[in-house]
Structures are given as C-alpha cells and as structure tokens.
Design an enzyme around this catalytic site. Structure first.
Site, PDB file in Angstrom:
ATOM      1  N   HIS A  97      71.080  88.062  46.921  1.00  0.00           N
ATOM      2  CA  HIS A  97      69.828  88.048  46.157  1.00  0.00           C
ATOM      3  C   HIS A  97      69.368  89.485  45.915  1.00  0.00           C
ATOM      4  O   HIS A  97      69.416  90.315  46.830  1.00  0.00           O
ATOM      5  CB  HIS A  97      68.756  87.269  46.922  1.00  0.00           C
ATOM      6  CG  HIS A  97      67.477  87.157  46.167  1.00  0.00           C
ATOM      7  ND1 HIS A  97      67.325  86.309  45.106  1.00  0.00           N
ATOM      8  CD2 HIS A  97      66.303  87.833  46.300  1.00  0.00           C
ATOM      9  CE1 HIS A  97      66.094  86.453  44.621  1.00  0.00           C
ATOM     10  NE2 HIS A  97      65.465  87.367  45.324  1.00  0.00           N
ATOM     11  N   ARG A 113      71.056  77.515  40.497  1.00  0.00           N
ATOM     12  CA  ARG A 113      70.541  76.201  40.891  1.00  0.00           C
ATOM     13  C   ARG A 113      70.441  76.153  42.409  1.00  0.00           C
ATOM     14  O   ARG A 113      71.240  76.772  43.110  1.00  0.00           O
ATOM     15  CB  ARG A 113      71.461  75.084  40.398  1.00  0.00           C
ATOM     16  CG  ARG A 113      71.502  74.980  38.874  1.00  0.00           C
ATOM     17  CD  ARG A 113      72.512  73.941  38.414  1.00  0.00           C
ATOM     18  NE  ARG A 113      72.733  74.048  36.983  1.00  0.00           N
ATOM     19  CZ  ARG A 113      72.171  73.254  36.079  1.00  0.00           C
ATOM     20  NH1 ARG A 113      71.348  72.289  36.456  1.00  0.00           N
ATOM     21  NH2 ARG A 113      72.413  73.420  34.799  1.00  0.00           N
TER      22      ARG A 113
END
Length: 193
Positions: free
Chosen positions: A114, A96
């Site tokens: 990431h 989120r």
C-alpha cells in the site's frame, strides 16, 4: 536449502510491482516463481507483462460489480491459485477487498503493498491524501491482508519524505520506487521462514 516459493499475483493495473518481483527473481535476489497472474481488469497491462514473461494470466470476471469481489468469484480464484500451486498470494494494485473464502483458503498467506505508512491514508490514492493533508512524510507498507481495507498486520514499511513542490504525481512516483524494492524484499523474508 530453501525451496522456491510459488506466488500467485492479483492486480488491476499496470503491474509495475509484479514486474519488480519478476526482476528480483531474474536478478537472483528472490527465490520465487510466479505461477499465475489474475486481473479483474481485462485491459490491465499486468496481464500483458505476465504473458510476455510466459506466465499464465487470466481475467477475473466480477460481472457487473465495479468494486465488489463476489464470494463465488473469490472461491473460484482461490481454487485457481491452489491448482496453480500458489503458496503465497501477492496483491499488486488489486483494487477489490479480499475476504472469506480467500482468507480461509490462504490464511496469513496473502500480502498487499500500500502506498502510505499505514495506518495513515488507507484506501484509494493515498499519495494524494498525503499531499492534501500537508503530510511531511509518506511511504509504503507491506502487510498481511485481513477482511478490512488496508488493516492487516504490518510486516515492513519504507519512508519517503514529502518535499517542497511535491504534487500527488511526483510523490507517487517516488513511493513506487520504494515499493519496487520493498515488496520483493518482504517476499524473500517470508519465503525463508
């Protein structure tokens, strides 16, 4: 003499990056303590990993929202993290977007890892995007979190070549190996500042 940095971890899935942080702490290569683990997925294995390690672990209730992180929940989560003593918040597969008020309460103190060499392939399933795009190189990035999707200032990256015969799954597995060493390394560097 450095002081042990207190970490809060937010995750949604298996928690392999949190486990890598725990492993680095246990190995003595990271002077940190995870004080609280929160997951928006009640079935996320990250919660079980935390409980097995004796770390307080709770579910973030986002109500009926599948992807949104409602402002009132962000305020409550930030308060929980502060109350637990967290000085740095580490996103570990948290799916989120974090925005205000969390960014205001933890300014430049929220990190994300990431699975791509940002700014390439932000968002979901970056390893699949890389394969579909015919990329010859991928990797992972640790960055500060801002209000955008994987747009915060980059701290450090690690490269992973895309090899002949790679599938999204094989590339992802190799990227995760790099993630598990890069994330604790970056946290250690930040803790030493």
């Amino acid at each position: 003499m450095s002081q042990t940095i207190k970490l809060g971890v937010l995750g949604s899935g298996s928690g392999s990056n949190m486990q890598a942080i725990l492993d680095a702490i246990e190995a003595g290569t990271l002077d940190a303590e995870i004080v609280l683990v929160l997951s928006d997925n009640p079935d996320g294995y990250i919660l079980e990993r935390a409980r097995k390690a004796g770390i307080p672990a709770e579910v973030i209730d986002c109500g009926a929202f599948k992807t949104k992180f409602p402002d009132e929940r962000q305020s409550a989560v930030a308060a929980q993290l502060k109350e637990a003593g967290a000085e740095l918040v580490c996103l570990a597969g948290f799916m989120r977007l974090v925005k205000q008020p969390m960014l205001d309460i933890f300014p430049e103190r929220i990190l994300n890892i990431h699975p791509s060499l940002l700014p390439a392939y932000p968002g979901l399933m970056a390893w699949k995007q890389a394969i579909e795009d015919g990329a010859t190189e991928s990797g992972c990035t640790v960055h500060y979190v801002d209000a955008g999707m994987d747009t915060g200032p980059i701290i450090k990256q690690a490269k992973v070549p895309v090899v002949a015969g790679d599938t999204a799954e094989t590339l992802h597995a190799r990227i995760q190996v790099k993630e598990h060493s890069l994330y604790p390394e970056v946290i250690s560097t930040i803790a030493a500042k």
